[in-house]
Write an enzyme that holds these catalytic residues in place. Structure first.
Site, PDB file in Angstrom:
ATOM      1  N   TYR A 174       0.855  -1.194   0.000  1.00  0.00           N
ATOM      2  CA  TYR A 174       0.000   0.000   0.000  1.00  0.00           C
ATOM      3  C   TYR A 174       0.885   1.236   0.000  1.00  0.00           C
ATOM      4  O   TYR A 174       1.884   1.284   0.739  1.00  0.00           O
ATOM      5  CB  TYR A 174      -0.897   0.011   1.256  1.00  0.00           C
ATOM      6  N   GLU A 225      -3.223   7.559  -4.183  1.00  0.00           N
ATOM      7  CA  GLU A 225      -3.147   6.297  -3.431  1.00  0.00           C
ATOM      8  C   GLU A 225      -3.049   5.110  -4.381  1.00  0.00           C
ATOM      9  O   GLU A 225      -3.752   5.058  -5.382  1.00  0.00           O
ATOM     10  CB  GLU A 225      -4.414   6.160  -2.572  1.00  0.00           C
TER      11      GLU A 225
END
Ligand code: GDP
Ligand code: MN
Length: 380
Positions: free
Chosen positions: A101, A189
């Site tokens: 992530y 993101e």
């Protein structure tokens, strides 16, 4: 403004961030063509601006044309958390070894940019954040100093990314930071950021929120704005530069100022009605703005009555009244209108409207009385 995944990936690509080859499709046939071009196996992905598409059945692997037909057929038209899928993104499937992530956003209290990086990415990242927060390596970046490769290199080690992923990941994080800053993102993101079985690091998903305050230096964002909303009312309002949000009720609302518009929604609810929209016309409500606002509300078939609630501060009520009169000459309105005009030059404003009042154009002295009247007229 949020981007779709495919737009986010195109945005990433401008800054050199690696993604898989693919194409968009609005029909099953287009999905087949995109799959041929990307090369099998492919992954067919629902394009909606909401997370958790994978869990909802909106992300499917397809080994051949029959499977693309099946999955694209199922996904197109699917409802994911209230969002209808009109478009899929079809890309060459990756063999995933690890899911990480990575993101950048603004840490307002710290007055710094905040990078978050974790070796435990994928669909459960929210759970990781709650149950195992130390698995997320946070990095504050001073916007004056920026992020250099040396710092990113330390960061990927601290986050415990696999050694074979670190060099590429560090370079990618510098690119992601550049995209976030130079691309004027509020959020950039990647979840998951993957390490493939071939040892390649790339963005498998993209979540990008653009800072619309910077749109003046990004003429290319116009393409994104065109696909920004599905609600035809919101599209129409956006084209006219209005601050409008469509709702489910039958009372159309026009107010000057966001606070007053929200209070108007509340008072309409309080007397048993329901608002068809939020619409803040802001200051300087001249005839053009008023006509545009009435046009948008008039185009909503659910609207049965319209509440124009103006409190003059810097905005002068006589100007608004002239705006209403001029707008009514231009736009033929289906629904009765209830006006509440108060504040600066209210007396002059009411005098301008007096000769135009009728059963279809009613004035009330207070916000509450006006709300009761408009709700009665809407038939609630
Ligand atoms: P989200 O559920 O909306 O976040 O959609 P993602 O794009 O993140 O996809 C969800 C999950 O689908 C990923 O975490 C992967 O596990 C899986 N997935 C997506 N693309 C691929 C792919 O190319 N290959 C494989 N094997 N899995 C994929
Ligand atoms: Mn994802």
């Amino acid at each position: 403004m949020d981007l779709f995944e495919y737009q986010g990936k195109q945005y990433f690509a401008r800054f050199g961030i690696p993604t898989s080859a693919g194409g968009v499709a609005d029909t099953v046939d287009e999905a087949l063509a995109a799959a041929e071009a990307a090369g099998y196996p492919v992954v067919v992905k629902a394009q909606v601006k909401v997370g958790g598409r994978g869990k909802a059945g909106g992300v499917k692997l397809a080994a051949n044309a029959d499977e693309v037909r099946e999955h694209a057929g199922n996904i197109l038209g699917m409802d994911i958390k209230g969002h209808t899928v009109h478009r899929v993104w079809v890309e060459h499937a990756s063999d995933i070894a690890k899911e990480y992530y990575a993101s950048f956003t603004l840490d307002r209290p710290a007055k710094l940019h905040l990078g978050m990086l974790s070796a435990e990415g994928g669909v459960e990242i929210e759970e990781v954040a709650v149950t195992n927060p130390e698995a997320i390596a946070r990095l504050h970046v001073n916007p004056i100093e920026g992020l250099d490769l040396a710092t990113a290199t330390k960061w990927v080690a601290e986050a415990n990314l696999d050694p074979e992923a670190r060099e590429q990941a560090a370079a990618l994080l510098v690119q992601l930071y550049t995209c976030y800053v130079e691309g004027d993102c509020d959020l950039a993101e990647i979840n998951p950021l993957i390490l493939t079985t071939d040892g390649e690091v790339k963005a498998l998903d993209a979540k990008v929120t653009l800072d619309e305050n910077a749109s003046f230096r990004h003429p290319e964002w116009e393409d994104y704005a065109a696909t920004d909303t599905e609600d035809p009312r919101e599209k129409m309002a956006k084209e006219r530069g209005l601050n409008y949000i469509g709702l489910e009720g039958s009372v159309g609302i026009i107010a000057n100022g966001a606070g007053l518009a929200m209070s108007t929604l509340d008072v309409v609810n309080q007397v048993g009605g329901s608002a068809a929209n939020f619409l803040d016309i802001g200051g300087g409500a001249n005839a053009d703005v008023m006509a545009a606002a009435l046009e948008v509300i008039n185009a909503d078939p659910a609207v049965r009555a319209i509440f124009v609630n103006i409190f003059g501060g810097i905005t002068r009520v006589d100007e608004v009244a002239n705006g209403v009169v001029a707008a009514l000459e231009r736009v033929e309105i289906r629904s009765p209108i209830v006006l509440r005009l108060d504040g600066t030059n209210a007396i002059e404003g009411r005098a301008i409207l007096a000769p135009h009042l009728s059963e279809r154009l009613v004035a009330e002295a207070t916000m509450l009385e006006a709300a009761r009247r408009v709700v009665a007229l809407a038939g609630n």
